[in-house]
Design an enzyme around this catalytic site. Structure first.
Site, short mmCIF file in Angstrom:
data_model
loop_
_atom_site.label_atom_id
_atom_site.label_comp_id
_atom_site.label_asym_id
_atom_site.label_seq_id
_atom_site.Cartn_x
_atom_site.Cartn_y
_atom_site.Cartn_z
CB THR A 187 40.79 6.03 -10.56
OG1 THR A 187 39.55 6.72 -10.15
CG2 THR A 187 40.00 5.58 -12.50
CD GLU A 332 38.53 7.43 -14.44
OE1 GLU A 332 38.45 8.00 -14.34
OE2 GLU A 332 38.02 5.82 -14.35
CE LYS A 440 36.74 11.36 -5.23
NZ LYS A 440 36.91 12.34 -6.27
CD1 TRP A 445 38.44 7.53 -6.32
CD2 TRP A 445 36.43 7.89 -6.18
NE1 TRP A 445 37.42 8.53 -7.54
CE2 TRP A 445 36.72 8.29 -6.91
CE3 TRP A 445 35.16 7.62 -5.14
CZ2 TRP A 445 35.57 9.54 -7.39
CZ3 TRP A 445 33.84 8.03 -5.65
CH2 TRP A 445 33.82 9.01 -7.02
P1 AMP Z 1 38.74 10.97 -9.35
O1 AMP Z 1 39.01 10.25 -10.41
O2 AMP Z 1 38.50 10.56 -7.99
O3 AMP Z 1 38.83 12.44 -9.54
O4 AMP Z 1 37.49 11.60 -8.92
C1 AMP Z 1 35.96 11.87 -9.61
C2 AMP Z 1 34.88 11.46 -9.22
O5 AMP Z 1 34.59 13.08 -7.77
C3 AMP Z 1 34.07 12.39 -10.14
O6 AMP Z 1 33.58 11.68 -11.02
C4 AMP Z 1 32.48 12.86 -9.48
O7 AMP Z 1 31.54 11.80 -8.49
C5 AMP Z 1 33.61 13.66 -7.73
N1 AMP Z 1 33.03 14.90 -8.24
C6 AMP Z 1 34.84 15.37 -8.96
N2 AMP Z 1 34.56 17.05 -9.07
C7 AMP Z 1 33.67 16.94 -8.66
C8 AMP Z 1 32.86 18.12 -8.18
N3 AMP Z 1 33.37 19.14 -8.57
N4 AMP Z 1 31.54 17.98 -7.32
C9 AMP Z 1 30.73 16.26 -7.46
N5 AMP Z 1 31.66 15.53 -7.60
C10 AMP Z 1 32.47 15.74 -8.33
#
Ligand code: AMP
Length: 543
Positions: A187, A332, A440, A445
């Site tokens: 990540t 994570e 994002k 990211w």
């Molecule tokens: P990732 O590790 O790429 O899956 O990103 C995780 C991050 O995406 C989380 O810590 C949030 O900041 C954002 N995120 C994931 N799901 C949601 C959701 N349903 N609504 C808002 N933000 C989200």
């Protein structure tokens, strides 16, 4: 202590595919391929080919815990690798092909990948990185033998079908310790270098159990499930595993993720449940609405990775009678933390009030504990108003990163998500902000620090702050706020061009805004919150 007298069977990924084969062997797996056609087979056929993969890996001399990488879309061959690689004790490292080649080479070397399998769409990417990936001793194109690209310059390139063709269909899956690593996903969602979340067999199986619960992802053998979320993105939210657990039909979309392609696949394969990032649902909704279409089978979508715009929620719920559920989680966290499923008391509410609940990220799955804390670490009440740092813990949440990268991420056993949230008395969590310094865009990211470092390497730039600006399609897009050096000058276009070739095209900021001075806090840190207030709305970005 009186010890329980229950068998101590390890929880292993190989058991999932064995179970799917034995109990739902005729269940269908449909894949739209890179070649443009549609491939169909069954869970039984998938299991047999996974065993061939395991034999082929033995033939390569790979040991337990050696890493095997993929650069691949969602498809049946990728699924066979999920089981063949992990089931045989090796670690499946799924790489995000949307990263810049430099980032991919870095990750491959950090993971010490020994075999790398790729969809032929990613051949140019592999050609750009292979010379820098010294530990990879075998490159495999996920195609038929007669489709193997010629004159690629990649040494020892073989087609996947040739690689497994002569392998036996029988294989004795090893009885591993359930804590053995099974897959790896990097990540860039935090600061510094990419960090690897290293999942175990145990964490993967427990996550699959938790995610299929009726009030969570709620998968069943009656479903036809379409993970639009990529298999290189936190194991497609675990769907390749949870689908095997329940034996549902699995529909794998390949590279075509535009609204029309996704709609046609949903209709042709009678998809009942689909999962993906908001951008995908926005494109789908636009296609359906502008062509006056309806869904004949789709009942539910799980939307995660970013907040789902309320208009998309309303469009699906009100106009198309499709339930939209927020799923929240992180790489994570394997990734599932919460799903927004209404409680019985919400059922009778008018649509507007129901939609307000559905805008929240949802309630925790059993297995994930969560709490919100203030800046001193004191726990805040679940009153729906107090907003604080969201911390989580549970058996499918990282305890550290691969090779110790980034140090110990836990505080008193809790993992700090970098999300800022409220939790209401019913346990519905809602994200209100993000404390981590990243943007994002379309579910992917962008590191603000990387953008700032590039901007600041320009001779005319004294200081640069990268912030996310709300965007109707991509959720957020980066812009960079720049303070020039005294007496130096640089034009907006020149600075934007300066990013080219240094990061992936889609990571390049949309705009440069020049200011006399970037505001600094007492400790000399850039006050990005203030910049977000000033420039974070789309209109000011365009100004
Ligand atoms: P990732 O590790 O790429 O899956 O990103 C995780 C991050 O995406 C989380 O810590 C949030 O900041 C954002 N995120 C994931 N799901 C949601 C959701 N349903 N609504 C808002 N933000 C989200």
């Amino acid at each position: 202590m009186l010890k329980g007298l229950m068998q101590d069977q390890p929880l292993l990924i190989s058991q999932l595919i064995e179970f799917a084969e034995r109990h739902n062997g005729d269940g269908e797996i449909v894949s739209r391929r890179v070649e443009g056609d549609v491939h169909r087979y069954t869970w039984a056929a998938c299991a047999a080919r996974s065993r061939r993969v395991a034999n082929a890996l033995d033939g390569e001399g790979l040991q337990v815990s050696d890493r095997v990488a993929t650069l691949a879309w969602n498809g049946y061959r990728h699924l066979e690798l999920y089981y063949g690689v992990s089931g045989s004790g090796r670690v499946l490292h799924t790489i995000n092909p949307r990263l810049h080649p430099d980032q991919i080479a870095w990750i491959v070397n950090h993971a010490e990948d020994q075999v790398l399998l790729f969809d032929t769409t990613f051949l140019p990417l592999v050609q750009a990185v292979h010379a820098r990936c010294g530990m990879v001793r075998k490159w495999i194109a996920l195609c038929d033998a007669d489709k193997l690209p010629a004159d690629t310059g990649i040494p020892n390139l073989e087609s996947y079908e040739a690689w497994i063709a002569d392998q036996k269909e029988s294989y004795a899956w090893p009885t591993l310790d359930e804590r053995t690593a099974s897959s790896l996903c990097y990540t860039s969602g935090t600061t510094g270098n990419p960090k690897g979340a290293l999942y175990s067999h145990r964490s993967t199986i427990l996550h699959a159990y938790g995610s299929v619960l009726p009030d969570m992802m709620g998968l069943s053998a009656f479903d036809s499930v379409l993970p639009v979320v990529p298999m290189f993105h936190v194991n497609a939210w675990g769907i390749p595993y949870s689908a095997a657990l329940v034996g549902c039909k699995l529909v794998l979309p390949g590279p075509a993720l535009d609204g029309k392609s996704v709609y046609e696949l949903i209709e042709s394969e009678s998809v009942t449940l689909a999962a993906g990032v908001p951008t995908v649902w926005q494109m789908l909704l636009a296609h359906v609405q502008s062509n006056g279409l309806r869904f004949s089978s789709l009942r539910r979508t799980v939307v995660g990775g970013a907040a789902c715009p309320p208009a998309v929620l309303r469009g699906f719920e009100q106009d198309l009678d499709v339930r939209v559920q927020h799923g929240w989680g992180m790489t994570e966290m394997s990734p599932l933390g919460t799903v927004c499923t209404l409680k019985p008391k919400h059922r009778a509410l008018p649509l507007d009030e129901r939609l307000r609940v559905l805008e929240k990220q949802g309630r925790a799955v059993y297995g994930v504990e969560m709490k919100i804390v203030d800046e001193r670490g004191a726990e805040l009440p679940w009153d729906g108003r107090a907003s604080g740092d969201l911390l989580v813990r549970g058996p499918w949440i990282v305890s550290g990163y691969f090779k110790g990268e980034g140090g110990d991420p836990l505080v008193d056993g809790w993992f700090c998500t970098g999300d800022v949230a409220t939790i209401d008395p019913d346990g519905f969590m809602q994200i209100t902000d993000r404390s981590k310094d990243v943007i994002k865009s379309g579910g992917e990211w962008i590191s603000s620090i990387e953008i700032e470092n590039i901007a600041m390497s320009h001779p005319a730039v004294a200081m640069a702050a990268c912030i996310g600006v709300k965007h109707p399609k991509w959720d957020e897009r980066p812009i960079v706020v720049v303070q020039k050096k005294n007496g130096a000058d640089v034009a907006r276009e020149e600075l934007l061009a300066y990013f080219e070739g240094k990061i992936a095209k889609w990571q390049i900021p949309d705009d440069v805004v020049f200011v006399d001075a970037i505001p600094l806090g007492a400790t000399g840190k850039m006050l990005k919150a203030r910049l977000r207030e000033q420039f974070g709305a789309p209109a000011s970005a365009a100004a």
